[in-house]
Design a protein around this motif. Structure first.
Motif, PDB file in Angstrom:
ATOM      1  N   GLU A 299       0.654  -1.301  -0.006  1.00  0.00           N
ATOM      2  CA  GLU A 299      -0.099  -0.046  -0.204  1.00  0.00           C
ATOM      3  C   GLU A 299       0.865   1.477  -0.087  1.00  0.00           C
ATOM      4  O   GLU A 299       0.567   2.218  -0.571  1.00  0.00           O
ATOM      5  CB  GLU A 299      -1.027  -0.042   1.234  1.00  0.00           C
ATOM      6  CG  GLU A 299      -2.011  -0.966   1.118  1.00  0.00           C
ATOM      7  CD  GLU A 299      -3.184  -0.829   2.145  1.00  0.00           C
ATOM      8  OE1 GLU A 299      -3.525   0.287   2.383  1.00  0.00           O
ATOM      9  OE2 GLU A 299      -3.853  -1.917   2.342  1.00  0.00           O
TER      10      GLU A 299
ATOM     11  N   ILE B  91       3.835  10.781   6.103  1.00  0.00           N
ATOM     12  CA  ILE B  91       2.687  11.248   6.041  1.00  0.00           C
ATOM     13  C   ILE B  91       2.374  12.535   5.414  1.00  0.00           C
ATOM     14  O   ILE B  91       1.313  12.758   4.831  1.00  0.00           O
ATOM     15  CB  ILE B  91       1.927  10.990   7.646  1.00  0.00           C
ATOM     16  CG1 ILE B  91       2.007   9.666   8.173  1.00  0.00           C
ATOM     17  CG2 ILE B  91       0.699  11.904   7.810  1.00  0.00           C
ATOM     18  CD1 ILE B  91       1.707   9.328   9.573  1.00  0.00           C
TER      19      ILE B  91
ATOM     20  N   HIS C 282       0.935  12.782   1.685  1.00  0.00           N
ATOM     21  CA  HIS C 282      -0.658  13.336   1.884  1.00  0.00           C
ATOM     22  C   HIS C 282      -1.230  12.114   2.284  1.00  0.00           C
ATOM     23  O   HIS C 282      -2.245  11.705   1.790  1.00  0.00           O
ATOM     24  CB  HIS C 282      -1.109  13.996   0.546  1.00  0.00           C
ATOM     25  CG  HIS C 282      -0.304  14.819   0.022  1.00  0.00           C
ATOM     26  ND1 HIS C 282       0.007  16.145   0.740  1.00  0.00           N
ATOM     27  CD2 HIS C 282       0.558  14.880  -1.038  1.00  0.00           C
ATOM     28  CE1 HIS C 282       0.797  16.822   0.052  1.00  0.00           C
ATOM     29  NE2 HIS C 282       1.305  16.331  -1.100  1.00  0.00           N
ATOM     30  N   ILE C 283      -0.622  11.273   3.348  1.00  0.00           N
ATOM     31  CA  ILE C 283      -1.478   9.917   3.672  1.00  0.00           C
ATOM     32  C   ILE C 283      -2.696  10.294   4.689  1.00  0.00           C
ATOM     33  O   ILE C 283      -2.418  10.977   5.659  1.00  0.00           O
ATOM     34  CB  ILE C 283      -0.561   9.046   4.214  1.00  0.00           C
ATOM     35  CG1 ILE C 283       0.353   8.716   3.418  1.00  0.00           C
ATOM     36  CG2 ILE C 283      -1.168   7.748   4.662  1.00  0.00           C
ATOM     37  CD1 ILE C 283       1.569   7.739   3.921  1.00  0.00           C
ATOM     38  N   GLU C 284      -3.843  10.061   4.219  1.00  0.00           N
ATOM     39  CA  GLU C 284      -5.110  10.512   5.049  1.00  0.00           C
ATOM     40  C   GLU C 284      -5.358   9.639   6.099  1.00  0.00           C
ATOM     41  O   GLU C 284      -5.881   9.957   7.264  1.00  0.00           O
ATOM     42  CB  GLU C 284      -6.245  10.587   4.006  1.00  0.00           C
ATOM     43  CG  GLU C 284      -6.263  11.609   3.083  1.00  0.00           C
ATOM     44  CD  GLU C 284      -7.371  11.551   2.198  1.00  0.00           C
ATOM     45  OE1 GLU C 284      -8.263  11.255   2.353  1.00  0.00           O
ATOM     46  OE2 GLU C 284      -7.295  12.408   1.032  1.00  0.00           O
ATOM     47  N   ASN C 285      -4.990   8.181   5.759  1.00  0.00           N
ATOM     48  CA  ASN C 285      -5.318   7.061   7.008  1.00  0.00           C
ATOM     49  C   ASN C 285      -4.017   6.421   7.311  1.00  0.00           C
ATOM     50  O   ASN C 285      -3.746   5.409   6.952  1.00  0.00           O
ATOM     51  CB  ASN C 285      -6.329   6.167   6.575  1.00  0.00           C
ATOM     52  CG  ASN C 285      -7.704   6.794   6.209  1.00  0.00           C
ATOM     53  OD1 ASN C 285      -8.066   7.601   7.039  1.00  0.00           O
ATOM     54  ND2 ASN C 285      -8.171   6.618   4.981  1.00  0.00           N
ATOM     55  N   PRO C 286      -2.732   7.119   8.064  1.00  0.00           N
ATOM     56  CA  PRO C 286      -1.678   6.505   8.331  1.00  0.00           C
ATOM     57  C   PRO C 286      -1.789   5.321   9.318  1.00  0.00           C
ATOM     58  O   PRO C 286      -1.030   4.245   9.097  1.00  0.00           O
ATOM     59  CB  PRO C 286      -1.113   7.662   8.858  1.00  0.00           C
ATOM     60  CG  PRO C 286      -1.975   8.655   9.382  1.00  0.00           C
ATOM     61  CD  PRO C 286      -3.182   8.611   8.600  1.00  0.00           C
ATOM     62  N   MET C 287      -2.875   5.164  10.159  1.00  0.00           N
ATOM     63  CA  MET C 287      -3.017   3.921  11.032  1.00  0.00           C
ATOM     64  C   MET C 287      -3.070   2.863  10.089  1.00  0.00           C
ATOM     65  O   MET C 287      -2.741   1.856  10.369  1.00  0.00           O
ATOM     66  CB  MET C 287      -4.083   4.118  12.013  1.00  0.00           C
ATOM     67  CG  MET C 287      -3.807   5.394  13.119  1.00  0.00           C
ATOM     68  SD  MET C 287      -2.466   5.147  14.094  1.00  0.00           S
ATOM     69  CE  MET C 287      -3.233   3.960  15.200  1.00  0.00           C
ATOM     70  N   ASP C 288      -4.016   2.793   9.027  1.00  0.00           N
ATOM     71  CA  ASP C 288      -4.160   1.699   8.381  1.00  0.00           C
ATOM     72  C   ASP C 288      -3.010   1.252   7.672  1.00  0.00           C
ATOM     73  O   ASP C 288      -2.822   0.172   7.281  1.00  0.00           O
ATOM     74  CB  ASP C 288      -5.304   2.111   6.912  1.00  0.00           C
ATOM     75  CG  ASP C 288      -6.648   2.405   7.674  1.00  0.00           C
ATOM     76  OD1 ASP C 288      -6.883   2.199   8.769  1.00  0.00           O
ATOM     77  OD2 ASP C 288      -7.547   2.843   6.998  1.00  0.00           O
TER      78      ASP C 288
ATOM     79  N   ALA D 145      -0.426  -1.410  10.861  1.00  0.00           N
ATOM     80  CA  ALA D 145      -1.469  -2.484  10.321  1.00  0.00           C
ATOM     81  C   ALA D 145      -1.144  -3.754  11.330  1.00  0.00           C
ATOM     82  O   ALA D 145      -0.023  -4.012  11.576  1.00  0.00           O
ATOM     83  CB  ALA D 145      -1.388  -2.737   9.210  1.00  0.00           C
TER      84      ALA D 145
END
Length: 68
Positions: A6, A50, A54-60, A64
């Motif tokens: 990803e 991040i 421009h990572i909007e959902n870094p936790m995903d 992970a």
């Protein structure tokens, strides 16, 4: 561990190469490739990615549970 595939997709979506991202992190490309291979980055490196990618959902991606 991170979802490497990803992250690679996000890098490509931003029109960057892994070498260019390595330079943004102030590391040599070989070090970046090794970190990608292991799926482990430091918190400072994650913060830069991040922001720069421009990572909007870094936790995903970076925190992970399932890294398939």
């Amino acid at each position: 561990m991170i979802k490497v595939n990803e992250l690679r997709g996000i890098i490509a979506k931003n029109g960057l190469t892994q070498s260019q991202v390595a330079r943004k992190l102030d590391i040599v490309p070989q070090t970046f490739y090794e970190k990608m291979k292991k799926g482990i980055f430091g918190s400072d490196e994650i913060s830069v990615m991040i922001k720069e990618l421009h990572i909007e959902n870094p936790m995903d991606i970076f925190f992970a549970d399932d890294v398939t």
